[in-house]
Design a protein around this motif. Structure first.
Motif, short mmCIF file in Angstrom:
data_model
loop_
_atom_site.label_atom_id
_atom_site.label_comp_id
_atom_site.label_asym_id
_atom_site.label_seq_id
_atom_site.Cartn_x
_atom_site.Cartn_y
_atom_site.Cartn_z
N TYR A 102 -49.59 -15.55 -40.54
CA TYR A 102 -48.52 -14.88 -39.80
C TYR A 102 -47.19 -15.62 -39.87
O TYR A 102 -46.14 -15.03 -39.61
CB TYR A 102 -48.93 -14.65 -38.35
CG TYR A 102 -49.79 -13.42 -38.19
CD1 TYR A 102 -49.22 -12.16 -38.03
CD2 TYR A 102 -51.18 -13.51 -38.21
CE1 TYR A 102 -50.00 -11.03 -37.89
CE2 TYR A 102 -51.98 -12.39 -38.08
CZ TYR A 102 -51.38 -11.15 -37.92
OH TYR A 102 -52.16 -10.03 -37.79
N ASN A 103 -47.22 -16.89 -40.23
CA ASN A 103 -45.98 -17.65 -40.35
C ASN A 103 -45.59 -17.86 -41.82
O ASN A 103 -44.62 -18.54 -42.11
CB ASN A 103 -46.11 -19.00 -39.65
CG ASN A 103 -46.09 -18.85 -38.14
OD1 ASN A 103 -45.04 -18.73 -37.52
ND2 ASN A 103 -47.28 -18.85 -37.53
N LYS A 104 -46.36 -17.28 -42.75
CA LYS A 104 -46.11 -17.32 -44.19
C LYS A 104 -46.33 -18.71 -44.78
O LYS A 104 -47.25 -18.90 -45.55
CB LYS A 104 -44.68 -16.83 -44.51
CG LYS A 104 -44.36 -15.43 -43.98
CD LYS A 104 -45.27 -14.38 -44.57
CE LYS A 104 -44.81 -12.97 -44.26
NZ LYS A 104 -44.88 -12.61 -42.83
N THR A 105 -45.49 -19.67 -44.48
CA THR A 105 -45.68 -21.05 -44.95
C THR A 105 -45.40 -22.00 -43.80
O THR A 105 -44.40 -21.84 -43.08
CB THR A 105 -44.74 -21.39 -46.13
OG1 THR A 105 -43.39 -21.12 -45.75
CG2 THR A 105 -45.10 -20.58 -47.37
N VAL A 106 -46.28 -22.97 -43.62
CA VAL A 106 -46.15 -23.91 -42.51
C VAL A 106 -46.64 -25.29 -42.94
O VAL A 106 -47.34 -25.44 -43.93
CB VAL A 106 -46.97 -23.47 -41.27
CG1 VAL A 106 -46.42 -22.20 -40.67
CG2 VAL A 106 -48.43 -23.30 -41.64
N THR A 107 -46.27 -26.30 -42.16
CA THR A 107 -46.76 -27.66 -42.38
C THR A 107 -47.97 -27.92 -41.50
O THR A 107 -48.22 -27.20 -40.53
CB THR A 107 -45.67 -28.69 -42.06
OG1 THR A 107 -45.33 -28.59 -40.67
CG2 THR A 107 -44.42 -28.47 -42.91
#
Length: 210
Positions: A102-107
């Motif tokens: 849901y956040n596409k790309t994250v750390t």
């Protein structure tokens, strides 16, 4: 065999040999024809599979195409390939997967702030299963890795793209965590993994959770 039938057969052979999803533009480049023609031939091939009730089908993932077996024959395919049914993904893995999707790309640090616990285990497991992958590094101190979902994730959840994910429930109590990376959490403790579980199909249900 006429030109159209030859093109359809050629595209079928290319998709079968590839195994992985192939961009229509790549097929067009190899065949030296336009993308519109390739997509038309893919439509014909998909219709042929449907007409003869084939065990195969054409699926589209973003702008890529792949030949795969129909879900109704999955049990027999597993028996042939001696694939054992394994336990479903854990709640922790689903939560991590939902945050990433849901956040596409994250750390990793963002995921851990959302969940409030160390996520190295679920992240490593999801990478091994091919559901998420490294998408690069952020231009920040330490250059943290960025994670995103894969084409396999889309196939497992019968999605053409992340835009097809079901809408999040409206909830006044949903937590929002503002990050230096300008990212925001979209989940509360009760809802963050239930969204993806509603989309779960047989393949994801039998991926081994290590």
């Amino acid at each position: 065999m006429n030109k159209t039938d030859n093109l359809i057969s050629t595209i079928e052979a290319m998709l079968f040999a590839s195994g992985d999803p192939v961009e229509a533009s790549k097929l067009a480049e190899v065949l030296d024809i336009d993308i519109e023609t390739v997509e038309k031939m893919l439509g014909h091939l998909s219709a042929l599979y449907d007409e003869r009730s084939s065990g195969l089908m054409i699926i589209r993932i973003d702008n890529k195409y792949q030949i795969c077996t129909r879900e109704k024959y999955s049990e027999e395919v597993r028996k042939l390939m001696e694939i054992k049914k394994n336990t479903p993904l854990s709640n922790a893995a689903f939560e991590v997967l939902a945050v990433i999707a849901y956040n596409k790309t994250v750390t990793r640090s963002f995921i851990e702030q959302v969940r409030g616990v160390d996520c190295s285990g679920p992240i490593s497991s999801l990478v091994q299963k091919g559901l998420i992958e490294e998408k690069g590094r952020m231009d920040l101190p330490g250059r943290p890795l960025i994670y995103g979902t894969t084409d396999r994730f889309l196939r497992c959840f019968s999605l053409n793209s992340l835009e097809d994910l079901p809408d999040l429930p409206k909830n006044d109590e949903i937590d929002s965590i503002a990050r230096d990376e300008s990212q925001t959490s979209l989940f509360d403790n009760e809802n963050k993994n239930d969204i993806l579980k509603e989309k779960e199909i047989s393949e994801i249900a039998h991926i081994e959770e290590e």
